[in-house]
Enzyme design. Structure first.
Site, short mmCIF file in Angstrom:
data_model
loop_
_atom_site.label_atom_id
_atom_site.label_comp_id
_atom_site.label_asym_id
_atom_site.label_seq_id
_atom_site.Cartn_x
_atom_site.Cartn_y
_atom_site.Cartn_z
N LYS A 124 4.47 7.85 4.45
CA LYS A 124 4.67 6.72 3.52
C LYS A 124 6.02 6.92 2.86
O LYS A 124 6.51 8.05 2.74
CB LYS A 124 3.58 6.70 2.45
CG LYS A 124 3.41 5.35 1.79
CD LYS A 124 2.58 4.41 2.65
CE LYS A 124 2.42 3.05 2.03
NZ LYS A 124 1.44 2.26 2.79
P1 NAD Z 1 2.65 -7.77 -1.30
O1 NAD Z 1 3.86 -7.27 -1.96
O2 NAD Z 1 2.78 -8.76 -0.19
O3 NAD Z 1 1.67 -8.40 -2.40
C1 NAD Z 1 1.29 -7.69 -3.53
C2 NAD Z 1 0.47 -8.60 -4.41
O4 NAD Z 1 0.01 -7.84 -5.53
C3 NAD Z 1 1.24 -9.80 -4.98
O5 NAD Z 1 0.45 -10.96 -4.86
C4 NAD Z 1 1.41 -9.44 -6.45
O6 NAD Z 1 1.41 -10.57 -7.27
C5 NAD Z 1 0.17 -8.62 -6.70
N1 NAD Z 1 0.31 -7.76 -7.88
C6 NAD Z 1 1.32 -6.90 -8.15
N2 NAD Z 1 1.12 -6.33 -9.36
C7 NAD Z 1 -0.02 -6.84 -9.83
C8 NAD Z 1 -0.75 -6.67 -11.04
N3 NAD Z 1 -0.35 -5.82 -11.98
N4 NAD Z 1 -1.90 -7.38 -11.21
C9 NAD Z 1 -2.33 -8.25 -10.26
N5 NAD Z 1 -1.69 -8.44 -9.11
C10 NAD Z 1 -0.54 -7.75 -8.89
O7 NAD Z 1 1.84 -6.46 -0.82
P2 NAD Z 1 0.81 -6.33 0.38
O8 NAD Z 1 1.56 -5.93 1.58
O9 NAD Z 1 -0.09 -7.51 0.39
O10 NAD Z 1 0.00 -5.02 -0.08
C11 NAD Z 1 -1.10 -5.09 -0.99
C12 NAD Z 1 -1.92 -3.81 -0.87
O11 NAD Z 1 -2.37 -3.66 0.48
C13 NAD Z 1 -1.16 -2.51 -1.18
O12 NAD Z 1 -2.08 -1.56 -1.70
C14 NAD Z 1 -0.71 -2.04 0.19
O13 NAD Z 1 -0.47 -0.65 0.24
C15 NAD Z 1 -1.95 -2.40 1.00
N6 NAD Z 1 -1.72 -2.52 2.43
C16 NAD Z 1 -0.80 -3.41 2.94
C17 NAD Z 1 -0.64 -3.50 4.32
C18 NAD Z 1 0.30 -4.50 4.94
O14 NAD Z 1 0.28 -4.63 6.18
N7 NAD Z 1 1.08 -5.24 4.19
C19 NAD Z 1 -1.40 -2.70 5.16
C20 NAD Z 1 -2.33 -1.82 4.62
C21 NAD Z 1 -2.48 -1.75 3.25
#
Ligand code: NAD
Length: 438
Positions: A124
């Protein structure tokens, strides 16, 4: 699993010189790993290997800002374990990025890849910055300087980053381009494979953008019937309407489920009769968050957690469901889209309240699975159709869900512990074949 780790796991913390802090995300993650490793009978040397990352890389690099000044940025790449294959894991741009959280996310990647059956290890990375405050030019310069700072630590068959919070396919495109341009010419033809989640035009896989949401929905389709919930007509809420939350909402909506509440960094909204997912997605694309969406009522955070739903999907940041939130929640199932969204104290309350938690290393493994598909397509110069990608993803997700259910029966534990046990079983088999050098 309770909040009290097994005695053996505590001894390992002591042995490796870690002063266990229950609030520390890395320590929490390693506790899960060590408890599961003990349950499946991993040997002592295998457990101490998993207790710390193999490499922790920290870099500082200057970036020219639009105002003509230079700013110094801090970046991380943590490589937890590569027993199953090259290190793999996302790159996060967020102002709270720190070493322990990146270590935790890297360890979770090791577990996730082992569980879902892809031949990658766990890594990561991240840059401490607020991407919303950077112009597109600044974002590009931060990305290119970060790649050049970690250039010698990554590689298409060694460590392969991907998108995470605050990064997307555009950032991955700059990432791949910088790596390719700074690789010796005779190796550079294959060097775009250093990163997945690229735009489709430069080697990204069809189906990658929605993959994490799709994988989560595949898990729900597999597991909800046993829990007495029919997806068609069920109600759900999400925290986060980014890549994972937004795609999960769209895919569940297409299956006839009803989105009733959303919380993101801008605020919370709800509609008992169901939100229009299409309109909300367009709105978030345009305005960057859910606040102000006219097709719903604005509510406060407490009201969001208290909204009655069948399935609650945290898909934003880590540790958002603490003790208080777990007491407020009014749902039957939590499906963890985000990594580590539930604190140990929150977990305990949910367990006591009989709320089933489908764990993150299972629910969000769709992203890394399709990243693996992208890497295979790049390596073999082929391109799969979206249908092929979806079908293969479904096979991995259903098989992982079955492994978790079997581990639950075998080790008589909750689903989270079971998911770590199923992952540790795979790592144990691999270490038994490979041994430890010399
Ligand atoms: P992203 O940046 O696309 O979206 C993040 C979201 O979280 C946004 O809608 C934002 O408004 C919200 N957010 C941020 N701070 C916040 C708060 N304090 N309160 C409420 N909402 C809040 O990110 P993503 O890629 O969708 O990732 C989200 C989660 O999923 C993370 O934990 C990431 O590690 C995990 N994840 C993502 C992927 C991927 O393929 N993108 C894969 C596995 C896991």
């Amino acid at each position: 699993m309770t909040n009290e780790p097994h005695a053996e796991s505590l001894r390992i913390f002591e042995e490796i010189g870690v002063d266990r802090d229950p609030e520390n995300l890395y320590h929490q993650t390693i506790e899960h790993v060590l408890v599961a490793a003990e349950l499946v009978g991993m040997q002592h040397h295998q457990r101490i290997i998993l207790a710390q990352p193999m490499n922790e890389i920290m870099v500082h690099f200057p970036v020219l800002m639009d105002n003509g000044h230079h700013e110094l940025f801090k970046g991380y790449r943590v490589q937890h374990n590569n027993a199953l294959g090259p290190f793999k894991g996302g790159i996060r741009y967020h102002s709270h990025v720190n070493l322990d959280d990146v270590k935790s996310l890297a360890a979770l990647m090791t577990m996730k890849c082992a569980l879902v059956g892809v031949p990658f290890g766990g890594g990561k990375g991240g840059v401490k910055c607020n991407p919303r405050e950077l112009s597109p030019d600044e974002l590009q310069r931060v990305t290119r300087r970060f790649v050049s700072a970690i250039q010698n630590e990554i590689g298409p068959d060694y460590d392969i980053p991907a998108p995470d919070v605050g990064t997307d396919s555009r950032v991955m495109g700059w990432f791949a381009d910088t790596y390719a341009l700074t690789t010796p010419p005779h190796e550079s033809h294959d060097s775009m494979r250093v990163v997945t989640g690229k735009p489709v035009d430069i080697g990204g896989s069809l189906g990658r953008e929605k993959a994490t949401g799709q994988g989560l929905v595949d898990v729900l389709v597999e597991m909800l019937p046993e829990l007495g919930i029919d997806i068609e007509g069920m109600s759900f809420s999400v925290i986060g309407y980014g890549n994972v939350g937004g795609w999960t909402a769209r895919l569940l909506d297409a299956l006839g489920a009803k989105l009733v509440a959303v919380l993101d960094h801008t605020g919370a909204i709800a509609s008992e009769n169901g939100l229009s997912v299409r309109d909300l997605s367009d709105y978030v694309d345009e305005y960057g968050g859910v606040q102000g969406f006219s097709g719903a009522e604005a509510i406060d955070t407490e009201a969001f957690y208290k909204s009655p739903v069948d399935v609650f999907i945290p898909a934003a940041l880590e540790q958002m469901i603490g003790e208080q939130e777990a007491m407020w929640m009014n749902c039957r199932v939590v499906a963890e889209g985000a990594n580590a969204p539930t604190t140990p104290a929150g977990d305990l309350i949910l367990m006591q309240r009989g709320i089933e938690v489908l764990p993150a290393i299972l629910c969000n493994a769709g992203g890394v699975t399709v990243s693996y598909f992208e890497w295979v397509q790049n390596k073999t110069s082929t391109r799969w159709t979206e249908e092929e990608v979806d079908e293969r993803l479904n096979t991995h997700m259903v098989s992982a869900a079955k492994k978790v259910n079997q581990a639950r029966l075998m080790y008589e534990c909750d689903l989270r512990t079971a998911s770590f046990c199923a992952a540790c079983e795979q790592l144990k088999r691999v270490y038994e074949h490979r041994g430890v050098f010399p």
